[in-house]
Design a protein around this motif. Structure first.
Motif, PDB file in Angstrom:
ATOM      1  N   LEU B 268      14.868  76.609  -1.324  1.00 54.13           N
ATOM      2  CA  LEU B 268      16.079  76.008  -1.891  1.00 54.13           C
ATOM      3  C   LEU B 268      15.872  74.538  -2.237  1.00 54.13           C
ATOM      4  N   ALA B 269      14.929  73.920  -1.551  1.00 53.64           N
ATOM      5  CA  ALA B 269      14.666  72.499  -1.802  1.00 53.64           C
ATOM      6  C   ALA B 269      13.649  72.281  -2.923  1.00 53.64           C
ATOM      7  N   ALA B 270      13.089  73.372  -3.443  1.00 55.69           N
ATOM      8  CA  ALA B 270      12.012  73.239  -4.451  1.00 55.69           C
ATOM      9  C   ALA B 270      12.565  73.528  -5.845  1.00 55.69           C
ATOM     10  N   PRO B 271      12.682  72.502  -6.676  1.00 56.42           N
ATOM     11  CA  PRO B 271      13.191  72.724  -8.034  1.00 56.42           C
ATOM     12  C   PRO B 271      12.354  73.728  -8.829  1.00 56.42           C
ATOM     13  N   ARG B 272      11.078  73.773  -8.535  1.00 55.84           N
ATOM     14  CA  ARG B 272      10.180  74.678  -9.260  1.00 55.84           C
ATOM     15  C   ARG B 272      10.581  76.132  -9.051  1.00 55.84           C
ATOM     16  N   LEU B 273      11.198  76.384  -7.922  1.00 54.82           N
ATOM     17  CA  LEU B 273      11.557  77.764  -7.580  1.00 54.82           C
ATOM     18  C   LEU B 273      13.033  78.061  -7.849  1.00 54.82           C
ATOM     19  N   ASP B 274      13.591  77.368  -8.847  1.00 56.47           N
ATOM     20  CA  ASP B 274      15.034  77.484  -9.042  1.00 56.47           C
ATOM     21  C   ASP B 274      15.488  78.911  -9.348  1.00 56.47           C
ATOM     22  N   GLU B 275      14.630  79.728  -9.979  1.00 62.00           N
ATOM     23  CA  GLU B 275      15.098  81.097 -10.250  1.00 62.00           C
ATOM     24  C   GLU B 275      15.187  81.914  -8.979  1.00 62.00           C
ATOM     25  N   TRP B 276      14.632  81.420  -7.896  1.00 66.48           N
ATOM     26  CA  TRP B 276      14.707  82.110  -6.601  1.00 66.48           C
ATOM     27  C   TRP B 276      15.757  81.503  -5.692  1.00 66.48           C
ATOM     28  N   HIS B 277      16.479  80.521  -6.177  1.00 68.07           N
ATOM     29  CA  HIS B 277      17.456  79.884  -5.298  1.00 68.07           C
ATOM     30  C   HIS B 277      18.590  80.837  -4.919  1.00 68.07           C
ATOM     31  N   GLU B 278      19.116  81.557  -5.888  1.00 62.92           N
ATOM     32  CA  GLU B 278      20.231  82.463  -5.578  1.00 62.92           C
ATOM     33  C   GLU B 278      19.798  83.575  -4.612  1.00 62.92           C
ATOM     34  N   PRO B 279      18.685  84.277  -4.887  1.00 62.60           N
ATOM     35  CA  PRO B 279      18.234  85.268  -3.902  1.00 62.60           C
ATOM     36  C   PRO B 279      17.964  84.649  -2.541  1.00 62.60           C
ATOM     37  N   ALA B 280      17.404  83.448  -2.539  1.00 57.52           N
ATOM     38  CA  ALA B 280      17.097  82.796  -1.267  1.00 57.52           C
ATOM     39  C   ALA B 280      18.376  82.467  -0.501  1.00 57.52           C
ATOM     40  N   ARG B 281      19.399  82.055  -1.232  1.00 51.73           N
ATOM     41  CA  ARG B 281      20.674  81.739  -0.590  1.00 51.73           C
ATOM     42  C   ARG B 281      21.243  82.985   0.088  1.00 51.73           C
ATOM     43  N   ARG B 282      21.195  84.068  -0.625  1.00 50.55           N
ATOM     44  CA  ARG B 282      21.717  85.333  -0.079  1.00 50.55           C
ATOM     45  C   ARG B 282      20.898  85.792   1.116  1.00 50.55           C
ATOM     46  N   LEU B 283      19.597  85.669   0.992  1.00 48.71           N
ATOM     47  CA  LEU B 283      18.745  86.106   2.096  1.00 48.71           C
ATOM     48  C   LEU B 283      18.945  85.212   3.314  1.00 48.71           C
ATOM     49  N   LEU B 284      19.199  83.969   3.070  1.00 48.68           N
ATOM     50  CA  LEU B 284      19.454  83.041   4.169  1.00 48.68           C
ATOM     51  C   LEU B 284      20.727  83.429   4.901  1.00 48.68           C
ATOM     52  N   ALA B 285      21.756  83.796   4.154  1.00 48.76           N
ATOM     53  CA  ALA B 285      23.005  84.242   4.786  1.00 48.76           C
ATOM     54  C   ALA B 285      22.738  85.483   5.628  1.00 48.76           C
ATOM     55  N   PHE B 286      21.954  86.383   5.095  1.00 45.50           N
ATOM     56  CA  PHE B 286      21.608  87.596   5.838  1.00 45.50           C
ATOM     57  C   PHE B 286      20.831  87.252   7.102  1.00 45.50           C
ATOM     58  N   SER B 287      19.874  86.354   6.975  1.00 50.07           N
ATOM     59  CA  SER B 287      19.050  85.979   8.120  1.00 50.07           C
ATOM     60  C   SER B 287      19.897  85.338   9.215  1.00 50.07           C
ATOM     61  N   ARG B 288      20.821  84.500   8.808  1.00 51.66           N
ATOM     62  CA  ARG B 288      21.677  83.847   9.798  1.00 51.66           C
ATOM     63  C   ARG B 288      22.623  84.857  10.434  1.00 51.66           C
ATOM     64  N   LEU B 289      23.028  85.818   9.644  1.00 52.75           N
ATOM     65  CA  LEU B 289      23.894  86.884  10.166  1.00 52.75           C
ATOM     66  C   LEU B 289      23.191  87.652  11.277  1.00 52.75           C
ATOM     67  N   ARG B 290      21.941  87.973  11.026  1.00 54.12           N
ATOM     68  CA  ARG B 290      21.198  88.757  11.999  1.00 54.12           C
ATOM     69  C   ARG B 290      20.649  87.907  13.140  1.00 54.12           C
ATOM     70  N   GLY B 291      20.261  86.692  12.793  1.00 53.88           N
ATOM     71  CA  GLY B 291      19.596  85.876  13.796  1.00 53.88           C
ATOM     72  C   GLY B 291      20.550  85.157  14.734  1.00 53.88           C
ATOM     73  N   ALA B 292      21.693  84.783  14.221  1.00 47.00           N
ATOM     74  CA  ALA B 292      22.653  84.038  15.048  1.00 47.00           C
ATOM     75  C   ALA B 292      24.046  84.570  14.766  1.00 47.00           C
ATOM     76  N   PRO B 293      24.305  85.814  15.163  1.00 47.86           N
ATOM     77  CA  PRO B 293      25.554  86.465  14.762  1.00 47.86           C
ATOM     78  C   PRO B 293      26.817  85.787  15.293  1.00 47.86           C
ATOM     79  N   ALA B 294      26.758  85.274  16.490  1.00 48.39           N
ATOM     80  CA  ALA B 294      27.978  84.680  17.048  1.00 48.39           C
ATOM     81  C   ALA B 294      28.415  83.476  16.222  1.00 48.39           C
ATOM     82  N   GLY B 295      27.419  82.634  15.922  1.00 48.32           N
ATOM     83  CA  GLY B 295      27.745  81.456  15.131  1.00 48.32           C
ATOM     84  C   GLY B 295      28.229  81.820  13.744  1.00 48.32           C
ATOM     85  N   ARG B 296      27.595  82.809  13.195  1.00 50.17           N
ATOM     86  CA  ARG B 296      27.962  83.227  11.836  1.00 50.17           C
ATOM     87  C   ARG B 296      29.363  83.821  11.836  1.00 50.17           C
ATOM     88  N   LEU B 297      29.688  84.564  12.876  1.00 47.75           N
ATOM     89  CA  LEU B 297      31.022  85.170  12.954  1.00 47.75           C
ATOM     90  C   LEU B 297      32.102  84.101  12.994  1.00 47.75           C
TER      91      LEU B 297
END
Lengths: 275, 717
Positions: B268-297
């Motif tokens: 997300l911090a790499a401008p070169r990878l901007d076409e991957w920012h949206e997928p990365a954002r979604r995957l990050l939400a998923f990762s946080r959901l699974r990795g830290a569910p209480a906080g995410r809830l």
């Protein structure tokens, strides 16, 4: 005019086909009643109780093992036009380690787009069934659940023949069967299977008739249908003859109380262990 | 593994499966009957658009979680603006039974362009992992190779074919390696070998990627991470950017959520990878959901109950519902949804559980929905329900369940008054489904037969199959030529009443009047005529015959012949009609009725009637009827309704006719039809004797007739 009846006609046709020898040689047909040279799994041949683990997360660690077998739905295949849509199992399943398993695959025809039932479609179905069933570690039998209509019977027979050819000869093949198949139909004769489980729940308009017949002491006409019953926990029990395998269905994920309650309703003579 | 560009597809599919895996499991029986849906048990009555705008209709047990969230917002005064409503409409698939195409298809088609290779087999996309613990084993099934993988493999193969040629060694090597990759989708550990320097660099880069993908699918996640990282550091590899994203995916699969989050933050911090920012954002939400569910809830609860909703609303709701299903966290919304999602056949909750919710409309609705006639504090609930104004989003829910509880506690007059007001005079807008529910409840407490029948004639929302696998009906009218959507149907309890609770004189009165709408009037007319014939009520049969002609013109000639026949011939005239119209039966069929027109034979044996079809039934709960009256009805039937099945009934009368009137020119056809009836009659055979008798007589007396030619067999079970 010579008197015919449908039975005579079918026997004659059957003999004619056999004489023509156009069918491929199949492995010795395994019968649940007569021991074959290479008998199917002992556990399958004896009366026992089998729990269907259907399309939902199932925690069956409470099952007394190994006396209770679990028939696991490993996937569904929907056939429409010339395509096949797979719905593989995605729900977890917990079992006692020593539990025997049966892999179950359900086939459905899309009523809105009748399937073509051609060779290619059949080959895909066979491939999917084999892939999914071998993905169930240590499965001891395969069961196909398909409510084939009259026009689908040729396809179904060919499918079962293909499966029989590709599976180990000692691996039993079971199918679920409409009560009508077991009571007034002869098409099961043509099938290379070891068992047809009469499904005595969700029978629709035939329910009263079937239950009445069984209560009056009638049995299923076809021998393949006389070794087992399929029953559900949320319907009244039909009259059951002792010594047959019981496949138990529950409309929701099994719990220990649900299993215990259902088991207590079963006639005592139906609870013979398979061990 | 082919380029896997978008996590969106994965999340969407997972979300769809997670959110809508509430369909009941498919039962292993059939053939399935067509059933009519007067309302949908898991979906509210109003349209989705209306529901999102706050018209909640009648809320009830077991409705789908997304609806409950929306309802909660409205019940707590948190409306949704048009943009958010729009965001949520995309949550619902057009068709709950919409099938996902077989992912193998695209790959198979591309693969077939490569000559001289064996046909590709079918590839299973799921894999299971087994975990043993304390004497148990858990098999976890997961989608290993997603649809995009096959689609992108097909695209890449096409590009390589265009570059090197379909029969080239490069393409063959590529395909063979890709098949090794896909072999890991379901099981095993098949890893392609690296290629030497003599190969084209593009193919060598592809091979490195395929090796990494093979490790990924073979669940060798540390190796996959290492290899994807190497690829991501190669400035020349065409897979460099994708590999950077796939590092995170492999880490997530390996349960290393923090490490995955770091990789995704880096993307997300790499401008070169901007076409991957949206997928990365979604995957990050998923990762946080699974990795830290209480906080995410906690975060999601705050977001979803904010006055102003933030994007991505759909994903946030999906994630929130997933967490609820995994027993995460504690909140009023969760408690309310858990209470409301109880299914009807589950044990009733402890009486006060709904009342532990904070005071307000959510608590009141949950309490009313879950209350029974025995619930402590019921009077308080009922009184509170009367305070809800008709413009409240809770109005219909509280009014309906209050009425239901009044019925349950025997306060029928009050219930009637309330329901009549809701149905006829309240300003609340009623959806078709909600109207149906209210009418059926009103019908339960309607003492007058005619009023009852008028109330239970309902327009269904649609037709579906009773296989239990879906509560969202399709529309199989194409397989049902005898019914047209829009025509009213009546529920099974009403059919039972008509079949087993009324004398034929009463049935005659009903069909001669205007109580029943079409097609019920026609169906009941035919059934009443048939019943009168079969039980020997000649006067009623003759009285109703003209109406049969009017409503069923296809039987006009037969009715004319029946009426013109003298007393000695009239019975056979009726038998002749029953033989030529196998859809006739002395009882109504449920639901949409027979799927085949009355004059045609049904291939599923829905012809004629079964033995004892009129035998005494235990009538289901319905309008209050005089038990003595019902006994009188049953007593009016011969042998208490124990009539033979139609093949036997018709056969006996035809054989008798043949004996007494051998000159009757209809006999050959009649005997043929008797044999046919024994084959296609109700039940599973058992008509062998009758079948043989009719067969023999036909061939003895009429050997040269076309009917004998059409009857080469007789039938036994």
């Amino acid at each position: 005019m010579k008197r015919w009846n449908i039975t005579t006609g079918l026997v004659t046709v059957g003999l004619a086909v056999a004489c023509c020898c156009t069918l491929p040689q199949l492995p010795p047909k395994l019968s649940v009643f007569a021991p074959a040279k290479e008998p199917a799994s002992d556990r399958f041949l004896t009366p026992q109780t089998i729990v269907w683990a259907w399309e939902r997360p199932e925690s069956l660690e409470f099952l007394p093992s190994p006396e209770i077998v679990v028939a696991v739905l490993v996937g569904r295949l929907r056939l429409a036009a010339d395509s096949m849509t797979p719905f593989p199992r995605l729900q977890p399943l917990t079992l006692p380690q020593s539990t025997s398993r049966i892999a179950v695959v359900r086939l459905e025809s899309d009523p809105r787009q009748r399937p073509d039932l051609g060779n290619e479609q059949r080959q895909q179905v066979v491939a999917a069934i084999l892939a999914w069933s071998t993905g169930l570690p240590g499965f001891k039998a395969l069961q196909i659940d398909f409510d084939a209509t009259v026009t689908e019977r040729v396809f179904y027979r060919q499918l079962l023949t293909d499966l029989r050819r590709q599976l180990p000869a000692t691996l039993p093949i079971s199918i679920t069967a409409l009560a009508s198949w077991c009571l007034g139909d002869v098409w099961l004769d043509e099938l290379p299977i070891d068992e047809a489980v009469p499904m005595l729940f969700r029978m629709g308009k035939d329910a009263t008739l079937v239950r009445t017949k069984l209560a009056a002491g009638a049995d299923f006409n076809h021998p393949l249908c006389r070794s087992s019953y399929g029953i559900s926990s949320d319907e009244p029990l039909p009259t059951l003859r002792p010594g047959r395998r019981l496949y138990l269905f529950h409309p929701r994920a099994w719990t220990e109380p649900a299993f215990t309650t259902f088991r207590q309703r079963l006639p005592a003579t139906s609870l013979t262990s398979g061990v | 593994m082919a380029p896997f560009r978008h996590r969106q597809g994965v999340i969407a599919l997972t979300a769809w499966l997670a959110m809508f895996s509430v369909c009941m499991p498919s039962a292993a029986c059939g053939p399935y009957s067509i059933v009519a849906f007067f309302w949908l048990p898991r979906d509210p009555g109003p349209t989705l658009e209306q529901f999102l705008a706050g018209h909640l209709g009648i809320l009830d047990h077991g409705q789908r979680a997304p609806y409950l969230y929306i309802a909660y917002r409205h019940l707590t005064g948190l409306d949704m603006d048009a943009d958010n409503q729009q965001a949520l409409t995309s949550l619902w698939p057009q068709n709950h039974l919409a099938s996902v195409p077989d992912p193998n298809q695209a790959w198979r088609e591309a693969r077939q362009r490569v000559p001289d290779l064996e046909s590709p087999g079918w590839i299973s996309t799921t894999r299971s992992q087994s975990v043993e613990e304390n004497g148990t084993v858990t098999h976890n099934y997961f989608l290993n190779c997603l649809g995009d993988a096959f689609g992108n493999a097909a695209k890449t193969l096409t590009a390589r074919i265009d570059r090197f040629g379909a029969g080239s060694p490069e393409v063959r090597a590529w395909v063979e390696a890709q098949e090794q990759v896909f072999a890991n989708c379901s099981s095993g550990e098949t890893i392609p070998q690296p290629l030497g320097a003599e190969w084209d660099p593009l193919i060598r880069w592809d091979r490195q990627y395929q090796i990494a993908a093979a490790h990924f699918y073979a669940t060798h996640y540390p190796q996959a991470v290492q290899r994807f990282r190497e690829i991501s550091r190669d400035p020349d590899s065409p897979w460099r950017d994708l590999a950077a994203y796939l590092i995170a995916r492999a880490l997530i699969r390996d349960g290393q959520f923090n490490a995955a989050n770091q990789e995704l933050e880096r993307i997300l911090a790499a401008p070169r990878l901007d076409e991957w920012h949206e997928p990365a954002r979604r995957l990050l939400a998923f990762s946080r959901l699974r990795g830290a569910p209480a906080g995410r809830l906690e975060e999601l609860t705050r977001q979803l109950l904010a006055t102003r909703l933030e994007a991505p609303l759909r994903q946030n709701l999906t994630d929130y519902l997933w967490l609820l299903d995994h027993d995460q966290g504690d909140s009023t919304l969760r408690d309310w949804m858990q209470t409301m999602r109880l299914l009807m056949d589950e044990p009733a909750p402890a009486p006060a559980v709904a009342l532990e919710l904070p005071v307000g409309l959510p608590r009141l609705t949950a309490a009313l929905v879950t209350a029974t006639g025995d619930t402590p504090g019921l009077e308080v609930l009922l009184a509170a329900a009367t305070e809800i104004s008709s413009d409240s989003p809770a109005f219909l829910t509280t009014a309906y369940h209050r009425s239901r509880l009044l019925v349950a506690t025997g306060r029928l007059e009050e219930a009637r008054t309330t329901l009549d007001w809701i149905l006829n005079d309240s300003p609340a807008e009623l959806s078709a489904a909600d109207q149906n529910r209210l009418r059926l409840l009103r019908a339960e407490i309607t003492p007058e037969l005619d009023d009852y029948l008028r109330l239970v004639a309902l327009e269904p929302l649609g037709l579906g199959w009773d296989d239990g696998s879906s509560t969202v009906p399709g529309n199989p009218v194409s397989v049902f030529p005898t019914y047209r959507l829009g025509q009213p149907l009546i529920p099974d309890s009403a059919v039972e009443l008509l079949n087993h609770g009324l004398h034929t004189t009463e049935l005659l009165r009903l069909v001669e009047g205007d109580v029943l709408p079409d097609p019920w009037r026609k169906r009941l007319t035919l059934a009443t005529w048939t019943r009168a014939v079969v039980i020997g009520e000649d006067k009623i049969a003759r009285a109703i015959a003209p109406l049969v002609s009017t409503l069923a013109p296809e039987l006009a000639d037969e009715m004319t012949a029946y009426l013109e026949a003298g007393p000695e011939d009239r019975q056979f005239a009726a038998v002749w009609t029953l033989l030529r119209f196998p859809g006739l039966s002395p009882v109504l069929r449920w639901n949409v009725g027979r799927r085949t027109p009355v004059g045609e034979r049904d291939s599923l044996r829905d012809n004629g009637w079964c033995a004892d079809v009129l035998a005494q039934h235990e009538l289901p709960k319905q309008i209050v009827r005089d038990a003595d009256q019902i006994d009188a009805v049953h007593a009016s039937w011969p042998s208490e309704g124990r009539i033979p099945a139609s093949p036997d009934y018709l056969g006996r009368l035809v054989l008798s006719r043949a004996e007494n009137h051998p000159e009757d020119s209809r006999l050959a056809e009649a005997l043929h039809r008797v044999v046919e009836a024994t084959r296609y009659g109700c039940g599973f055979g058992g008509y062998g004797e009758m079948s043989r008798a009719a067969f023999q007589l036909l061939h003895q007396r009429f050997p040269d007739s076309p009917w004998a030619e059409q009857t080469p067999y007789w039938f036994d079970s």
